[in-house]
Enzyme design. Structure first.
Site, PDB file in Angstrom:
ATOM      1  N   ALA A  71      -8.338  -3.254  -5.185  1.00  0.00           N
ATOM      2  CA  ALA A  71      -9.430  -4.215  -5.035  1.00  0.00           C
ATOM      3  C   ALA A  71     -10.690  -3.732  -5.746  1.00  0.00           C
ATOM      4  O   ALA A  71     -11.387  -4.509  -6.407  1.00  0.00           O
ATOM      5  CB  ALA A  71      -9.708  -4.448  -3.552  1.00  0.00           C
ATOM      6  N   ALA A  92      -4.495   2.350  -1.158  1.00  0.00           N
ATOM      7  CA  ALA A  92      -4.030   1.746  -2.406  1.00  0.00           C
ATOM      8  C   ALA A  92      -4.500   0.294  -2.519  1.00  0.00           C
ATOM      9  O   ALA A  92      -4.923  -0.157  -3.597  1.00  0.00           O
ATOM     10  CB  ALA A  92      -2.506   1.824  -2.500  1.00  0.00           C
ATOM     11  N   ASP A  93      -4.401  -0.451  -1.427  1.00  0.00           N
ATOM     12  CA  ASP A  93      -4.924  -1.822  -1.423  1.00  0.00           C
ATOM     13  C   ASP A  93      -6.393  -1.834  -1.812  1.00  0.00           C
ATOM     14  O   ASP A  93      -6.842  -2.655  -2.625  1.00  0.00           O
ATOM     15  CB  ASP A  93      -4.775  -2.441  -0.030  1.00  0.00           C
ATOM     16  CG  ASP A  93      -3.351  -2.846   0.282  1.00  0.00           C
ATOM     17  OD1 ASP A  93      -2.604  -3.172  -0.641  1.00  0.00           O
ATOM     18  OD2 ASP A  93      -2.992  -2.835   1.478  1.00  0.00           O
ATOM     19  N   MET A  94      -7.153  -0.935  -1.213  1.00  0.00           N
ATOM     20  CA  MET A  94      -8.595  -0.912  -1.455  1.00  0.00           C
ATOM     21  C   MET A  94      -8.918  -0.423  -2.856  1.00  0.00           C
ATOM     22  O   MET A  94      -9.852  -0.926  -3.498  1.00  0.00           O
ATOM     23  CB  MET A  94      -9.279  -0.047  -0.399  1.00  0.00           C
ATOM     24  CG  MET A  94      -9.190  -0.638   1.000  1.00  0.00           C
ATOM     25  SD  MET A  94      -9.897   0.450   2.255  1.00  0.00           S
ATOM     26  CE  MET A  94      -9.761  -0.621   3.713  1.00  0.00           C
ATOM     27  N   ASP A 142       0.805  -1.208   0.000  1.00  0.00           N
ATOM     28  CA  ASP A 142       0.000   0.000   0.000  1.00  0.00           C
ATOM     29  C   ASP A 142       0.846   1.269   0.000  1.00  0.00           C
ATOM     30  O   ASP A 142       0.675   2.154  -0.847  1.00  0.00           O
ATOM     31  CB  ASP A 142      -0.934  -0.015   1.212  1.00  0.00           C
ATOM     32  CG  ASP A 142      -1.802   1.221   1.296  1.00  0.00           C
ATOM     33  OD1 ASP A 142      -2.885   1.213   0.699  1.00  0.00           O
ATOM     34  OD2 ASP A 142      -1.381   2.205   1.948  1.00  0.00           O
TER      35      ASP A 142
END
Length: 402
Positions: free
Chosen positions: A174, A169-171, A141
């Site tokens: 996703a 960033a991860d989200m 992230d």
């Protein structure tokens, strides 16, 4: 692969195998699960998702991201564990993985291997970067936040860059990945074939930084970090109101907002000040205006100021802590608060579900976060294995060493 579905939800006929860890993969699959998909979380025997044992913050993060799923323990480095996974993938609609670059292929469970067996499979691979000059780099992230320019724009001018206060960033990866999954499922209806889709961290955040990239390209320089302000409007910031920890955001973005603000704070005399007469003049005297309003609000009660601003339709909001959203009246009224029992100790907890709403479309909380391997035998039986076959897998090390 299971019976815990909600037939009224739009993705109730979709089965998902998740090879997810920490945030990106689990967040992708919990969005699908909230909309009815049956999600089977495949975890490493004995330890499972890293968040299960990652200090104080890990277990609540795990719970929030792994509701509405069932857990199976499989040792994918063993022949038996890999065979069991392949059998499950043959029956799945979607696989979600955020393993390190090349790991899925080395384990023999990459897209090429799985699609040869199940041509209708949609395979979401979430990585730090798309396949390019950065493609072999390890992604996480904060790497994406740093490289995309987001970190440099976040925080107060003149101070060190800071990360956003959640795994943005991860989200983002996703969310784009799930968008790709839904597109691929729609395409499958037309062609009968699945496909691989990507969810990249760096490119996700870079796309959100698009207008700042265009700004830099136009003027040949970067805009300074913003704090809570915005360069387009003079009065657009957070202000301390009353107690030391009480903060309030307000924004004056139209000519209508300015007299409305003056009425709300009982300072209509400011309307006669030529420095603040127009949007441009307020921008030219931004520092003086911000300080004037800050002084006016400093000794007031936040709730009464907020009520007065909202009554005048001035954009305003309290700066909440996450704890303020526990039992939030609005989130409760729109049915977005999920209540569940923690996988760690059974404590009753809450989080916010996926906010995809529309006519006949709504998320639902159906299953508590699973204990590690809680549904292993149940999942395998639903896939057609009997007790003897499950025992044989156990003896061959599919679920790890005893």
């Amino acid at each position: 692969m299971g019976t815990d579905t909600n037939d009224s939800q739009p993705l109730a006929d979709v089965t998902v195998l998740e090879l997810g860890n920490i945030v990106a993969g689990p967040f992708a699959s919990v969005m699908l699960a909230d909309l009815g998909a049956e999600v089977v979380k495949v975890e490493r025997p004995g330890s499972g998702d890293v968040l299960r044992s990652a200090g104080e913050a890990g277990p609540p993060m795990f719970d929030a991201l792994n509701r509405n799923k069932r857990s199976i323990e499989l040792d994918l480095k063993s022949d038996a564990g890999r065979e069991a996974f392949l059998d499950l993938a043959d029956r799945a609609d979607v696989v979600v993985e955020n393993l390190g670059p090349g790991v899925a292929d080395r384990l023999g469970i990459g897209y090429d291997e799985l699609s040869e067996r199940n041509s209708e499979l949609v395979y979401l691979s979430i990585k730090g970067f798309l396949d390019g000059p950065y493609g072999d780099r390890a992604g996480m992230d904060v790497v994406a936040e740093a490289m995309s320019g987001l970190m440099s724009m976040t925080g107060e001018p003149g101070r060190k860059p800071v990360r956003v206060g959640t795994s943005i960033a991860d989200m983002g990866a996703a969310m784009y990945g799930v968008m790709g999954v839904l597109v691929a499922l729609r395409e499958r209806e037309r062609t009968g074939e699945g496909r691989r889709v990507d969810g990249p961290l760096f490119e996700a955040v870079a796309s959100w930084m698009g207008y700042w990239i265009t700004y830099a390209d136009r003027y040949g320089r970067d805009h300074p970090s913003l704090g809570a302000s915005h360069p387009t409007w003079a009065l657009y910031d957070v202000f301390r109101v009353g107690d030391q920890d009480d903060w309030l955001f307000l924004g004056v973005t139209t000519e209508r907002h300015w007299p409305a603000l003056c009425r709300a704070i009982d300072r209509e005399d400011l309307l006669a000040d030529e420095r603040f007469d127009t949007s441009q003049s307020r921008l030219d005297h931004k520092a003086e205006l911000t300080e004037t309003v800050a002084e006016e609000l400093r000794d007031r009660d936040r709730e009464s100021v907020l009520a007065a601003l909202l009554a005048e339709d001035v954009p305003a909001a309290p700066v909440n802590d996450p704890s303020d959203l526990v039992d939030d009246d609005h989130l409760d009224a729109v049915d977005l608060l999920a209540e569940f029992d923690s996988a760690e100790d059974g404590q009753s907890l809450q989080t916010v579900m996926t906010p995809v709403h529309g006519d006949g479309i709504a998320p639902a909380q159906r299953l508590d976060p699973p204990e590690l391997g809680e549904h292993t035998e149940e999942i395998l039986r639903t896939a057609g294995l009997d007790d003897d076959a499950i025992a044989a897998l156990r003896n061959r090390g599919a679920f790890g060493s005893e």
